[in-house]
Design a protein around this motif. Structure first.
Motif, short mmCIF file in Angstrom:
data_model
loop_
_atom_site.label_atom_id
_atom_site.label_comp_id
_atom_site.label_asym_id
_atom_site.label_seq_id
_atom_site.Cartn_x
_atom_site.Cartn_y
_atom_site.Cartn_z
N GLY A 22 15.29 -19.70 7.59
CA GLY A 22 16.32 -19.32 8.55
C GLY A 22 17.72 -19.49 7.99
O GLY A 22 18.59 -18.62 8.19
N SER A 23 17.95 -20.59 7.28
CA SER A 23 19.25 -20.81 6.64
C SER A 23 19.55 -19.75 5.60
O SER A 23 20.68 -19.26 5.49
CB SER A 23 19.28 -22.21 6.00
OG SER A 23 19.13 -23.22 6.97
N LEU A 24 18.52 -19.39 4.83
CA LEU A 24 18.71 -18.37 3.80
C LEU A 24 19.00 -17.01 4.44
O LEU A 24 19.86 -16.26 3.96
CB LEU A 24 17.46 -18.29 2.92
CG LEU A 24 17.54 -17.38 1.69
CD1 LEU A 24 18.66 -17.81 0.75
CD2 LEU A 24 16.20 -17.37 0.95
N LEU A 25 18.32 -16.71 5.51
CA LEU A 25 18.57 -15.45 6.23
C LEU A 25 20.00 -15.39 6.74
O LEU A 25 20.67 -14.36 6.65
CB LEU A 25 17.59 -15.32 7.40
CG LEU A 25 16.29 -14.58 7.15
CD1 LEU A 25 15.33 -14.78 8.32
CD2 LEU A 25 16.53 -13.10 6.89
N ASP A 26 20.48 -16.49 7.28
CA ASP A 26 21.84 -16.53 7.81
C ASP A 26 22.88 -16.27 6.73
O ASP A 26 23.91 -15.62 6.98
CB ASP A 26 22.12 -17.89 8.47
CG ASP A 26 21.35 -18.08 9.76
OD1 ASP A 26 20.90 -17.07 10.33
OD2 ASP A 26 21.19 -19.24 10.19
N SER A 27 22.63 -16.77 5.53
CA SER A 27 23.63 -16.66 4.46
C SER A 27 23.48 -15.40 3.62
O SER A 27 24.44 -14.95 2.99
CB SER A 27 23.54 -17.88 3.55
OG SER A 27 22.27 -17.95 2.91
N ALA A 28 22.29 -14.78 3.61
CA ALA A 28 22.02 -13.68 2.68
C ALA A 28 22.36 -12.31 3.23
O ALA A 28 22.66 -11.38 2.47
CB ALA A 28 20.55 -13.70 2.25
N GLY A 29 22.26 -12.16 4.54
CA GLY A 29 22.49 -10.83 5.13
C GLY A 29 21.41 -9.84 4.77
O GLY A 29 21.67 -8.63 4.68
N ALA A 30 20.18 -10.32 4.56
CA ALA A 30 19.08 -9.44 4.17
C ALA A 30 18.55 -8.68 5.39
O ALA A 30 18.69 -9.12 6.53
CB ALA A 30 17.96 -10.26 3.54
N ASP A 31 17.91 -7.54 5.12
CA ASP A 31 17.37 -6.70 6.19
C ASP A 31 16.00 -7.15 6.68
O ASP A 31 15.62 -6.87 7.81
CB ASP A 31 17.26 -5.25 5.71
CG ASP A 31 18.62 -4.64 5.37
OD1 ASP A 31 19.57 -4.89 6.12
OD2 ASP A 31 18.71 -3.94 4.35
#
Length: 300
Positions: A76-85
Motif C-alpha cells: 500500500g505504501s509503495l502504491l501511494d508513492s509510485a503512482g502505478a496503474d
C-alpha cells in the motif's frame, strides 16, 4: 539445509563445487550430515522448486492475494508513492505484453529496483505494455527457467551446527551479491570458484547458494529432501522431535510447509517461514506450538 543452485553446478564441475561448499561449511563449524545431487530439470519437474520457494511462486502466480498483513501494508505504501496503474504477479505481467520474455521482465524489475514487502514477496515498479505497473516477484519466471538446463544440477546438504541460523546467515552465507561477499563465506568462495573455473560472474539474482531462513524452513526442507526418501515423517527431523515432545500435532506442523498465512492474536496474518526467519530455536518452537495448538495453521 544448504542448497547449491544450478548457476554453480554444471555436470562437469559439480564435484568440485560441492567439495568447496563442504569445505566452507566445516570451516564455519557446520557439519554436513548427508548430501545429494539432483539434475536441475528433474528437481523442477518433480515440483521441488515450487515447494522449496512456495510463497515466491504463489505471489508470482496469484499477485497480491497471498500477501501477509505486513506485506500488504508495504505494498500500500509503495502504491501511494509510485503512482502505478495496477499490481500484478509476474506470470500475469508476462501475458500483458506479447513479446515480453521472463529474462526481459527480470531485467526491467532489477533496473527499476526490487522492494522487499515481506517473506517471499517482492515488488518492482516498471512498465508493462506502456503502463506503469507494480510487478510482484518479477524475477521468478527467469529464475525458474534456470532449472531447465540439461547440464545443470542442484546440490542439497543436510547440516548440523551449534551456531544459530541467524548467525550463520549473517556471516557464513555471505552477502546477496557474491562479488562483495567475504572470500571465506559460501557465496564468496563459490563466486570465486565459478569465476575461475567457468569464467562466470555470479550476481544478486543468481548468487549460487540458499541457506534455510530459519529452523522451521530448515525442518521442512530436511523432511522433504531426506526424511521422506527414507519413508519417515516430519517428526523424525530434529525440530520435529522437539515439537512432538511439546505435544504439537504433526499434521498441523506438516501443513506449515506450504507457508500459507497464519492468523495472530492481533488479527494480522503472518508468513510462518518469514515470521521464524533467523529466530533462535526456542523461539521457533514457541511460535509453532502456538500456531498449531488449535488448528490455527489454516490458510488465511
Amino acid at each position: 539445509m544448504t542448497m547449491v543452485k544450478p548457476e554453480v553446478l554444471t555436470t562437469a564441475g559439480a564435484g568440485e563445487a560441492m567439495a568447496e561448499v563442504a569445505r566452507v561449511l566445516v570451516a564455519g563449524d557446520v557439519t554436513p550430515l548427508r548430501c545429494v545431487l539432483v539434475p536441475a530439470e528433474l528437481f523442477r519437474r518433480h515440483g521441488y522448486l515450487l515447494l522449496h520457494y512456495p510463497r515466491l511462486h504463489r505471489v508470482a502466480a496469484d499477485g497480491a492475494v497471498p500477501l501477509s498483513s505486513d506485506a500488504r501494508r508495504e505494498l500500500g505504501s509503495l502504491l501511494d508513492s509510485a503512482g502505478a496503474d495496477d499490481v500484478v504477479g509476474a506470470y500475469e505481467a508476462l501475458t500483458r505484453e506479447s513479446a515480453l520474455s521472463p529474462a526481459e521482465l527480470e531485467s526491467r524489475c532489477r533496473q527499476s529496483g526490487i522492494h522487499r514487502l515481506g517473506s517471499g514477496s517482492y515488488a518492482s515498479v516498471t512498465e508493462v505494455n506502456r503502463r506503469l505497473t507494480i510487478v510482484l516477484n518479477g524475477f521468478l519466471p527467469a529464475l525458474a527457467a534456470g532449472y531447465t538446463d540439461a547440464t545443470a544440477m542442484v546440490g542439497l546438504f543436510e547440516c548440523h551446527s551449534p551456531r544459530e541460523i541467524g548467525d550463520l546467515r549473517a556471516g557464513l552465507l555471505g552477502t546477496l551479491d557474491p562479488a562483495t561477499a567475504e572470500p571465506t563465506s559460501l557465496r564468496g568462495a563459490l563466486g570465486a570458484l565459478v569465476r575461475r573455473r567457468q569464467g562466470v560472474t555470479l550476481s544478486e539474482g543468481r548468487n549460487g547458494v540458499h541457506l534455510s531462513a530459519g529452523h522451521l524452513e530448515g525442518m521442512v526442507q530436511a523432511w522433504r529432501y531426506f526424511a521422506t526418501a527414507d519413508g519417515r515423517g516430519i517428526e523424525s527431523t530434529v525440530l520435529g522431535r522437539s515439537l512432538a515432545g511439546l505435544g504439537a500435532p504433526m499434521t498441523a506442523v506438516a501443513a506449515l510447509a506450504a507457508d500459507h498465512n497464519v492468523p495472530e492474536e492481533s488479527g494480522h496474518t503472518v508468513a510462518p517461514h518469514g515470521a521464524t526467519e533467523n529466530l533462535r530455536r526456542d523461539e521457533v518452537l514457541e511460535h509453532v506450538r502456538r500456531w498449531t495448538a488449535a488448528g490455527r495453521n489454516s490458510s488465511a
